[in-house]
Design an enzyme around this catalytic site. Sequence first.
Site, mmCIF file in Angstrom:
data_model
loop_
_atom_site.group_PDB
_atom_site.id
_atom_site.type_symbol
_atom_site.label_atom_id
_atom_site.label_comp_id
_atom_site.label_asym_id
_atom_site.label_seq_id
_atom_site.Cartn_x
_atom_site.Cartn_y
_atom_site.Cartn_z
ATOM 1 N N THR A 291 3.134 8.207 13.854
ATOM 2 C CA THR A 291 4.153 8.436 14.877
ATOM 3 C C THR A 291 3.540 8.464 16.275
ATOM 4 O O THR A 291 2.334 8.644 16.450
ATOM 5 C CB THR A 291 4.873 9.774 14.641
ATOM 6 O OG1 THR A 291 3.913 10.836 14.799
ATOM 7 C CG2 THR A 291 5.497 9.838 13.246
ATOM 8 N N GLY B 230 3.546 12.326 5.156
ATOM 9 C CA GLY B 230 3.692 11.088 5.908
ATOM 10 C C GLY B 230 2.409 10.783 6.655
ATOM 11 O O GLY B 230 1.467 10.216 6.115
ATOM 12 N N GLY C 137 26.198 -5.488 27.962
ATOM 13 C CA GLY C 137 27.450 -4.745 27.993
ATOM 14 C C GLY C 137 27.963 -4.467 26.591
ATOM 15 O O GLY C 137 27.189 -4.212 25.664
ATOM 16 N N GLU D 224 -4.263 -1.939 11.672
ATOM 17 C CA GLU D 224 -2.838 -1.781 11.405
ATOM 18 C C GLU D 224 -2.087 -1.409 12.685
ATOM 19 O O GLU D 224 -0.995 -1.930 12.958
ATOM 20 C CB GLU D 224 -2.610 -0.721 10.338
ATOM 21 C CG GLU D 224 -1.137 -0.471 10.032
ATOM 22 C CD GLU D 224 -0.911 0.577 8.956
ATOM 23 O OE1 GLU D 224 0.256 0.973 8.765
ATOM 24 O OE2 GLU D 224 -1.884 1.005 8.320
ATOM 25 N N ILE E 111 0.859 -1.180 0.000
ATOM 26 C CA ILE E 111 0.000 0.000 0.000
ATOM 27 C C ILE E 111 0.893 1.227 0.000
ATOM 28 O O ILE E 111 1.818 1.349 0.805
ATOM 29 C CB ILE E 111 -0.986 0.010 1.188
ATOM 30 C CG1 ILE E 111 -1.919 1.228 1.079
ATOM 31 C CG2 ILE E 111 -0.282 -0.064 2.528
ATOM 32 C CD1 ILE E 111 -3.165 1.116 1.926
ATOM 33 N N ALA E 112 0.657 2.107 -0.960
ATOM 34 C CA ALA E 112 1.504 3.279 -1.174
ATOM 35 C C ALA E 112 0.794 4.508 -0.634
ATOM 36 O O ALA E 112 -0.035 5.124 -1.323
ATOM 37 C CB ALA E 112 1.827 3.432 -2.661
#
Length: 382
Positions: A370, A134, A344, A247, A126-127
Site C-alpha cells: 500500500t 496482506g 462531465g 514488482e 504467486i500466493a
Amino acid sequence: MTSGKWDEDESVVMFAESVGRFLDREAPPEVYAKWREDGVVDRAFWTKAAEAGLLGLSIDPEYGGHGGDFRHEATLIRQLFLRGLNAFGAPLHNAIVAPYIQMYGTEDQKRRWLPKMVTGELISAIAMSEPGAGSDLQGVRTRAVRDGDSYVINGQKTFITNGQTANLIAVVCKTDPEAGSRGVSIVFVETDGCAGFQRGRNLDKLGLEAADTSELFFEDVRVPVENLLGGTEGQGFYQLMQKLPQERLMIAVQALGAIDRAMALTIDYVKERNAFGKKLIEFQNTQFKLAECKTEAAVAKAFVDDCIETHLREGLDATKASMAKLWLSECEARIVDECLQLFGGYGYMAEYPIAQMYRDARVQRIYGGTSEIMKVLISRSL
C-alpha cells in the site's frame, strides 16, 4: 543494451510495434469486454500470447526463453495499459514468478518449469496475501510441514492474480512458525490433479473485472520436497524482499501507461465536445487542467525512465522502487480523476473507457504494498 533512452533502442521499438499489432488483432475492445463479463481472460489467449513470443520474455534461452530484459517486460506492460488490457496477468507470470525460479531455483526446478512457462503450458501465480495477512508477509499462517519426501501444505490465500487460471503457484508459507521471517519459505504447487487444492471464488472487484483474482485453499496438499524454491528452508522472506523492487517498478510502469491513455482519451474528447458554443479545449480551465496533468506525466515518466535505467544496471534499491510505486500510483489516481472530470456526466458512464480506468486505478495504490507501507519503507532511508 545500447546507449540512449531505454525505449528508443531499435529492438525495443520493433518489439513494441509487434506487441501492439498482436494485441490489436487478438484483443480488440469487444473481446476484452467479453473477458470482463466472464471475469477471466480466455485461456486460449495465453496460448496465442505464447505463440507470439510474449511469455518468458526474460527467461534465459537455455530454458526456452527469449533472453530479454526488463526493457521488454516494461514494453509489454506499456502496450497492455495503453489499450486498457491491464487485467491480463502475463506481466506477473513473466516478471514476478519466472524471476524467482530463474534466480533462486535449483537446476532441476528451472528445467521442469521454465520451458513450460514459455510455451504457456504452465501459467503461474504467486500466493502471498491471506485473509489475515496482506502487506505483512511475516504474518502468513499457511503451513508447509515436512513429512518424509513431501511437504504437506495447509492454509488459505486470497487476492491471488491468475487464481482461476494458474496451474503453477508459488505459495508463500511458514516452514518454521517459531522463526519469524527466517521461517518463511516459497513452495511451488503444480495444481493439475493435485489432491486437496481447491480454487475458491473468483472475487467480485471494484475494477479489473477481467482479472481472475481468487481465493485459494490448501488442505493437506502434498508436494515433493523438490518443490521448495532453492531447496533450502527459510529463504522465502529474503527471496521476496530481493524481488519486490522489480514488482513495484512494474506497478509504476503500469501507472505511466494508464496516465498516457487517460491523457490521450481526454484530449481527443475535449477537442470534439462542444459547450456554450465552443470546444471544451478552448476553455482556459480545460487547458490549464491538462497542462498540469501533462507536466505531472512528464515528470513521472522521467523518474520511471531513470528507475528503469538504474534497474537495468542492477542498482534499483527498495527505497527508490518504493518511491516509484508510491508516486506513480498516486499520480495516476490524480490524473485519471482530473481527466474523468473533463468528460462531465459521460465520464461517470460505465461504457466510457475513462470510467473503467477510474475503477481500475484504485487498486494500484493497494497491491504490491500500500501507499502507506511505501511511506514506511521510504522513511527508513531518512
